[in-house]
Write a protein that holds these residues in place. Structure first.
Motif, PDB file in Angstrom:
ATOM      1  N   GLY A  18      -4.490 -11.792  -7.627  1.00  0.00           N
ATOM      2  CA  GLY A  18      -4.585 -11.568  -6.369  1.00  0.00           C
ATOM      3  C   GLY A  18      -4.828 -13.291  -5.096  1.00  0.00           C
ATOM      4  O   GLY A  18      -3.982 -12.941  -4.070  1.00  0.00           O
ATOM      5  N   GLY A  70      -2.060  -8.874  -1.876  1.00  0.00           N
ATOM      6  CA  GLY A  70      -2.998  -9.895  -2.521  1.00  0.00           C
ATOM      7  C   GLY A  70      -5.069  -9.503  -2.521  1.00  0.00           C
ATOM      8  O   GLY A  70      -4.535  -8.841  -3.767  1.00  0.00           O
ATOM      9  N   ILE A  87      -4.233  -6.339  -5.114  1.00  0.00           N
ATOM     10  CA  ILE A  87      -3.829  -6.984  -7.017  1.00  0.00           C
ATOM     11  C   ILE A  87      -5.762  -6.854  -7.119  1.00  0.00           C
ATOM     12  O   ILE A  87      -6.300  -6.454  -7.875  1.00  0.00           O
ATOM     13  N   THR A  88      -5.947  -7.702  -5.838  1.00  0.00           N
ATOM     14  CA  THR A  88      -7.801  -8.180  -6.370  1.00  0.00           C
ATOM     15  C   THR A  88      -8.743  -6.423  -6.427  1.00  0.00           C
ATOM     16  O   THR A  88      -9.699  -6.852  -7.463  1.00  0.00           O
TER      17      THR A  88
END
Lengths: 332, 474
Positions: free
Chosen positions: B380, B449, B452-453
């Protein structure tokens, strides 16, 4: 208390050579100054030879080492060293700036103690767990962070984006009691000034603290672990003391060396404060230093170093005496 | 990730064992019979390196340092452009401008090239400070500890005097006054001038800058040696009382031999750890000095100077500060990680706990899931840095993530809450909540991002659940 008196005498005997040594080193720095500062102070290449000559005579630049040392010591004792660039008395300039730097260092020290000691204790009690590792990584990150870099990032977040802090001006309380702005504002009950000072200084102080807090936490953890494995703790455990009482005994013994380390951190904090002040434009020692470097203002650089060194020597003397009062083993 | 790392580090063991064998053969070649004489030492070395391989942080730090050495040694050779061609491009162009990966700097040069030139200067300054300061500190510390009495008293008083100054202030004062003296000395010795210009990777034309650079080195040596003296003295005092020193004295060895041939090798591991950790601090202090305007002047490339030149454009042109600063941070972190792990590995007590603390077990399904979660967490951040090129955003994002992790692990470690998994859920909620607070300051593309994290965080939660289920079943 017979040992106490002897200890004080011995400590005083080592104090005087240290002060003399500090003086000697700062003078050596001054003596090594660039070949022709007189020309720079007189106004660069255009300066007339007579003025340069006069400045050379004024600062005794043509005389041998020991004679210059004599004049240097005499001038410090009579407090008559002027900055050749700003024409101010250097000691006055220093005294005007030092409260701000001390203020910053004290705020940072407060944060370090408040955050670092509990963190270290928890890391020691929960050895080899996620918390212990987190303290370790935090310490490593603190050691390896350039303070100017982290200062810019925090400045961007809290000033440019969030607007929680200010970057100009430094309000001072109406009266000076201790000389430290924040404490004075608090004592006088001037809340608005207090908040304004915090808006200006809290972030720089936090950055200073961020760099050393992990280190202190690691130190507290290690001393705490040493004490926890000592015989008297084992004995107390065997006697059936509850864990909370056990920790209290361990804490008392492990905090004594921690106090010394905290005071030794002061020198480091003053160093860090120079960078942080330069970044945030706080008119303390850092900015004085920064402009002195730019102008080749050697008397300011040398004398500020001397005064800062003397402050630390005196602080460590006081700490040692307090230490001897608290811990009888030291006096032996 | 633990068990996967153990499996992986077994592979590393082969490499390190091979390296030790090659080293032993090398020694044996010059002194036949060395291998037979030092068999136990070779085994010890292998075990030490295996313990080192078990620590991912240590290996990571080692890779960073190897990378830094590579940049420092070969940087000036692989740098696409010379540092001395000022104003070749427009100033302060963003990363990616016309194929310049890091953009251009305050003087209109390719920032990537300047960083490569600057890496050499950083490396050389760090190594020179250690090479000059450490032996001085060690010798004085050994002498103070060995002879004791008046000698000890005098040396330690001198150390106290140097300790009285704030380190940076003393270094600044020294670095401000020394350059002229050094320059005039170098002027008389052209061979030294040529030597140092080659070492720093600068042109002979810029040799006027050697004075300030060497002044910074000397200033840091002056600040640094007392720490070594103090530490070496403390350790050598206890070493001096040991039986082997008595034996050596009875055999009639000279003081010099006892100190440097018998006591010093026993201190080598402590010195190695201290030097490793200090190299990080030296490089950062050097950058701080050049940030304040001491040391080399433009056009010489110095990392601290780049930050100080770029600060006037902060935060609009953030890359001028962030890129050199991050480089410094990574180098410092590399040295510190390496030193910290070395400390554990070289100390026999902690090394045993590393060796025996790890238990072999088969790789379970949740280990793979955990690895995916970790990769997503890191991915991320890499996504935010590379795709919307939002470096400040990545920094801003790490705040919520740290808070989330503290809540998660911190609350989880308190036994009561584990039953309800409150810590984990609170962690994820806090991450999302603080993210919403910082959204206005992120570039639009940063949202992906973040997702994603977040996915990585949730997958790691699932992994923990699977682990508790598994251990519950056993």
């Amino acid at each position: 208390m017979a040992g106490m008196g002897r200890y004080l005498v011995r400590r005083a005997i080592t104090f005087i050579p240290t002060v003399f040594g500090v003086l000697f080193i700062t003078f050596t720095i001054a003596f090594l100054m660039p070949a022709n500062p007189a020309r720079v102070w007189a106004g660069g290449q255009k300066a007339s030879p007579e003025v340069v000559q006069r400045i050379r005579r004024m600062y005794h630049l043509d005389e041998p080492f020991w004679s210059q040392f004599y004049y240097f010591t005499k001038a410090i004792l009579t407090n008559s060293i002027y900055s050749p660039v700003t024409h101010n008395l250097v000691s006055e300039e220093f005294m005007r700036r030092i409260p701000i730097t001390l203020n910053l260092a004290i705020m940072a020290m407060f944060m370090i103690v408040v955050m670092g000691i509990p963190m270290g204790i928890i890391a020691a009690l929960k050895k080899d767990t996620a918390i212990d590792n987190a303290v370790r990584v935090l310490a490593l990150i603190g050691y390896s962070t350039p303070s100017f870099w982290i200062a810019f990032i925090f400045m961007w977040v809290f000033y440019n984006e969030l607007g929680w802090m200010t970057l100009v001006g430094l309000p001072r309380p109406s009266q000076m009691i201790t000389g430290i702005y924040l404490v004075d504002a608090l004592l006088l009950g001037e809340w608005k000034t207090f908040i304004d000072i915090n808006r200006r200084l809290l972030l720089p102080a936090f950055i200073l603290a961020f760099i050393s807090v992990g280190g202190l936490a690691r130190y507290v953890r290690n001393t705490m672990l040493d004490v926890l494995s000592a015989d008297f703790i084992l004995f107390a455990q065997a006697k059936g003391l509850p864990p909370f009482r056990l920790w209290r005994h361990a804490l008392k013994n492990s905090l004594i060396p921690v106090i010394t380390v905290v005071f030794f951190m002061f020198g480091g904090l003053m160093s860090g404060a120079i960078i942080t002040e330069t970044v945030f434009g706080i008119p303390g020692l850092g900015v004085l230093y920064y402009s002195a470097i730019a102008n080749l203002d050697i008397p300011v650089i040398v004398l500020s170093t001397l005064y800062a060194g003397l402050i630390i020597v005196v602080i460590s003397l006081i700490v040692d005496i307090l230490y001897a009062l608290i811990d009888p083993r030291v006096r032996l | 990730m633990g068990i996967l790392w153990i499996k992986f580090s077994k592979k590393l063991d082969f490499v390190t064992d091979k390296l030790v064998d090659v080293y032993a053969k090398f020694r044996d070649f010059f002194a036949p019979g060395w291998i037979d004489k030092n068999r136990s030492r070779i085994d010890e070395l292998k075990l030490m390196l295996r313990a080192f391989n078990r620590s991912p942080l240590g290996v990571f730090g080692f890779i960073l340092i190897v990378f830094f050495f590579f940049l420092g040694i070969f940087g000036p050779m692989i740098a696409p452009e010379p540092y001395w061609e000022l104003f070749r491009y427009p100033r302060n162009m963003p990363p990616g401008w016309m194929g310049h990966v890091f953009g251009t700097d305050h003087y209109g040069r390719d920032l990537l090239s300047i960083m490569l030139w600057g890496a050499r200067v950083s490396l050389v300054i760090g190594l020179l400070v250690v090479a000059l300061g450490v032996p001085l500190g060690i010798i004085l510390g050994l002498i103070a500890a060995y002879y004791g009495g008046a000698v000890d008293e005098i040396i330690m008083r001198i150390v106290d005097i140097f300790y009285a100054f704030p380190a940076l202030m003393l270094a600044i004062a020294m670095a401000a006054v020394l350059p002229t003296t050094i320059s005039s000395f170098l002027y008389k010795v052209p061979i030294l001038e040529a030597f140092f210009t080659t070492l720093f990777g600068i042109r002979l034309y810029d040799s006027g800058n050697l004075g300030p650079m060497l002044a910074v080195i000397l200033a840091m040596v002056i600040v640094w040696w007392p720490g070594y003296t103090r530490m070496i003295r403390a350790v050598a005092l206890s070493e001096k009382e040991k039986v082997y020193v008595e034996d050596a004295k009875a055999l009639g060895l000279s003081d010099f031999q006892i100190m440097f041939k018998h006591i010093l090798p026993n201190l080598s591991s402590i010195i190695l750890v201290m030097v490793t950790i200090d190299l990080g601090s030296i490089i950062i202090l050097e950058a701080a000095l050049s940030f304040l305007g001491l040391g080399a002047q433009p056009p010489i490339a110095e990392i601290g100077r780049l930050v100080s030149d770029g600060r006037q454009y902060w935060p609009d042109k953030w890359w001028l500060v962030i890129i050199p600063g991050t480089f410094l941070f990574i180098v410092g972190l590399g040295w510190n990680l390496l030193g910290d792990v070395l400390r554990d590995v070289l100390d026999p007590r902690t090394r045993r706990s590393i060796e025996f603390g790890l238990k072999e077990r088969p790789v379970y399904f949740y280990d793979i899931i955990g690895l995916i979660g970790d990769l997503l967490l890191i991915g991320g951040f890499i996504y935010i840095v590379l795709v919307p090129v939002d470096v400040p955003g990545a920094f801003l994002m790490s705040g919520p993530l740290i808070i989330a992790f503290i809540l998660w692990k911190g609350l989880d470690s308190i036994g009561i809450l584990r039953k309800f998994r409150i810590g984990k859920i609170l962690g994820v909620i806090t991450y999302y909540g603080t993210y919403l607070l910082i959204t206005p300051y992120l570039l639009p593309g940063a949202f992906n991002g973040f997702l994603i994290t977040l996915a990585g965080l949730i997958i790691k939660m699932i992994r923990d659940e699977l682990e508790t289920m598994r251990s519950g079943a056993e």
